[in-house]
Structures are given as structure tokens and as C-alpha cells.
Motif scaffolding. Structure first.
Motif, mmCIF file in Angstrom:
data_model
loop_
_atom_site.group_PDB
_atom_site.id
_atom_site.type_symbol
_atom_site.label_atom_id
_atom_site.label_comp_id
_atom_site.label_asym_id
_atom_site.label_seq_id
_atom_site.Cartn_x
_atom_site.Cartn_y
_atom_site.Cartn_z
ATOM 1 N N THR A 72 -17.375 28.108 37.321
ATOM 2 C CA THR A 72 -18.113 28.166 35.947
ATOM 3 C C THR A 72 -20.080 27.332 35.894
ATOM 4 O OG1 THR A 72 -17.559 27.476 34.094
ATOM 5 C CG2 THR A 72 -16.884 29.093 34.690
ATOM 6 N N LEU A 100 -15.837 37.785 33.699
ATOM 7 C CA LEU A 100 -16.438 36.522 34.172
ATOM 8 C C LEU A 100 -17.008 37.424 35.802
ATOM 9 C CD1 LEU A 100 -13.122 34.300 34.143
ATOM 10 C CD2 LEU A 100 -15.688 33.999 33.428
ATOM 11 N N TYR A 101 -16.483 38.538 36.017
ATOM 12 C CA TYR A 101 -17.143 39.530 37.570
ATOM 13 C C TYR A 101 -16.163 40.953 36.809
ATOM 14 C CZ TYR A 101 -12.482 37.177 39.449
ATOM 15 O OH TYR A 101 -11.259 37.185 39.590
ATOM 16 N N PHE A 120 -13.030 37.340 44.592
ATOM 17 C CA PHE A 120 -11.627 37.436 43.907
ATOM 18 C C PHE A 120 -11.336 36.586 44.446
ATOM 19 C CE2 PHE A 120 -7.480 38.093 44.088
ATOM 20 C CZ PHE A 120 -6.922 38.014 42.817
ATOM 21 N N SER A 166 -11.376 32.589 44.935
ATOM 22 C CA SER A 166 -10.754 31.906 43.013
ATOM 23 C C SER A 166 -9.372 31.026 44.057
ATOM 24 C CB SER A 166 -10.307 33.171 42.238
ATOM 25 O OG SER A 166 -9.861 33.554 42.420
ATOM 26 N N ASN A 215 -7.038 30.477 34.120
ATOM 27 C CA ASN A 215 -8.128 30.370 33.231
ATOM 28 C C ASN A 215 -9.003 32.067 33.158
ATOM 29 O OD1 ASN A 215 -9.727 29.979 35.243
ATOM 30 N ND2 ASN A 215 -10.363 27.855 34.706
ATOM 31 N N VAL A 216 -8.167 32.786 34.128
ATOM 32 C CA VAL A 216 -8.902 33.963 34.738
ATOM 33 C C VAL A 216 -7.550 34.608 34.750
ATOM 34 C CG1 VAL A 216 -9.444 35.936 36.170
ATOM 35 C CG2 VAL A 216 -10.179 33.138 35.947
ATOM 36 N N GLY A 276 -12.395 40.309 36.321
ATOM 37 C CA GLY A 276 -11.624 39.071 35.800
ATOM 38 C C GLY A 276 -11.846 38.697 34.882
ATOM 39 N N ALA A 323 -11.661 36.341 31.226
ATOM 40 C CA ALA A 323 -11.617 34.398 30.896
ATOM 41 C C ALA A 323 -10.172 34.895 30.081
ATOM 42 C CB ALA A 323 -12.319 34.035 29.857
ATOM 43 N N HIS A 324 -9.102 33.710 30.932
ATOM 44 C CA HIS A 324 -8.141 33.822 29.367
ATOM 45 C C HIS A 324 -7.359 33.471 28.746
ATOM 46 C CE1 HIS A 324 -3.587 33.955 29.531
ATOM 47 N NE2 HIS A 324 -3.271 32.789 29.477
ATOM 48 N N LEU A 356 -12.073 29.154 38.556
ATOM 49 C CA LEU A 356 -12.240 29.592 37.843
ATOM 50 C C LEU A 356 -10.743 29.374 38.378
ATOM 51 C CD1 LEU A 356 -14.403 32.032 37.929
ATOM 52 C CD2 LEU A 356 -13.539 30.694 36.076
ATOM 53 N N HIS A 397 -6.437 31.541 38.552
ATOM 54 C CA HIS A 397 -5.488 32.764 38.508
ATOM 55 C C HIS A 397 -4.360 32.487 39.340
ATOM 56 C CE1 HIS A 397 -6.474 34.308 42.225
ATOM 57 N NE2 HIS A 397 -5.651 35.189 42.117
#
Length: 190
Positions: free
Chosen positions: A14, A24-25, A149, A152, A161-162, A174, A176-177, A186, A188
């Protein structure tokens, strides 16, 4: 991670602070390489996605996925190998660290994933087919090859965090978690 150092690895970062729940996307479905029958549920091997990738790779620059396929053309599985391609010493070290055999139980067997491709999918053993099978196995989310994706990285715990939201045949988002600080990578969970 560090554009000045090619050995530093790759990932998504980020540039500014992001709030939990923020988008995010969002990847449109028509940019995603999917199985030919659009059945993208997780299976032991993504046969249909591998076949689609092979078909698109054969089209070359004529493929609507060509910008993404350039990554496939340049990809070398031995620069980021699956565990089955590690040395025995590396596999022993992994077992020492984890204290257990990780699934699939045959990961120590050289060529396990290629055997899955050949036996489970009745896949070919030519260079393109094997490269496609390994590319899908290392980069797909379930059975989807998703541009952006797939850059990541995986993490566990608070480093995740995704979170993904997938609308079948519509979108791949995606979110933000949790709150994410500027400059944070980022991640996942695979």
C-alpha cells in the motif's frame, strides 16, 4: 519488494493507510483465466484451468489474455519451486520446523504434482502442458488465474490483511481485512 534489488522478492504494497473493509482491488471476471466449464471450485488439481491456459498460450499474441500470458512465458518454476522440487535437506528442514508432514502426504515425491496432472487430469507430458500445470498449481486461487492478485503473498495470523470476495462470473475483489498502514505488504491466506 525493493525495486533496486531483484533478489528481494515481489509483492503488493500500500502507498497510503487503508481502512478495514475498504476495496483494495477488483478484477473483472473477463480478465481471469478460468476452467473451460466455469466450474472453479477447489479440487485436488485445476485440470480445466490448466487446459484453458494451454489453449490461450497457443494463441500467443492473439489471446485476449496476452498481457498476463507474458508472465507465463517468462515464468521459470525452478526460481520459486514447489516443495517437491526442494532438496532432501530442505524437505527435512521443513519437517523439523513444522514438526509434521504437511498435506498432501506425497509432497516429498519428486514429480507429485505432474503425476496429478497426468493421472487425475489425463494431461499431456509435453513441455507446454507441464509448464502450464505447474504454473496453475503455484499461482491459482482455487481454480482461477487472477492477474494482479497472484502477486500478493501468503501469511498467517495478524499479517493477513486481505480477504477475498468472489462473485461467480462477475468479480474478484480484495478487501482490507483490517486497518493497513502505508507501506505495508498485502497478504492473504492461501
Amino acid at each position: 519488494a525493493n525495486p533496486e534489488d531483484a533478489a528481494s522478492g515481489y509483492g503488493l504494497f500500500t502507498k497510503e493507510k487503508v481502512q478495514e473493509g475498504e476495496l483494495l482491488y477488483s478484477i473483472p471476471w473477463d480478465l481471469i483465466i478460468t476452467p473451460e466449464n466455469d466450474d472453479y471450485k477447489a479440487a485436488s488439481f485445476s485440470c480445466g484451468t490448466t487446459r484453458t491456459l494451454i489453449q490461450e498460450a497457443k494463441k500467443g499474441k492473439e489471446s485476449s489474455f496476452y498481457p498476463y500470458l507474458r508472465l507465463f512465458e517468462e515464468w521459470d518454476r525452478y526460481k520459486a519451486p514447489l516443495i517437491e522440487d526442494w532438496t532432501e535437506h530442505g524437505k527435512d528442514l521443513l519437517e523439523t520446523i513444522t514438526g509434521t508432514r504437511l498435506p498432501p502426504q506425497n509432497w516429498r515425491d519428486k514429480g507429485y504434482w505432474l503425476q496429478e496432472w497426468r493421472n487425475y487430469c489425463d494431461g499431456g507430458s509435453d513441455e507446454l502442458s507441464e509448464k502450464a500445470a505447474m504454473f496453475v498449481e503455484t499461482r491459482a486461487e482455487d481454480a482461477l488465474l487472477v492477474p494482479l492478485f497472484d502477486m500478493s503473498n501468503h501469511a498467517n495470523g495478524n499479517a493477513v490483511n486481505v480477504v477475498l470476495e468472489i462473485g461467480h462470473l462477475e468479480y474478484f475483489d480484495g478487501l482490507a481485512h483490517r486497518d493497513i498502514e502505508a507501506g505495508e505488504q498485502l497478504n492473504h491466506s492461501y
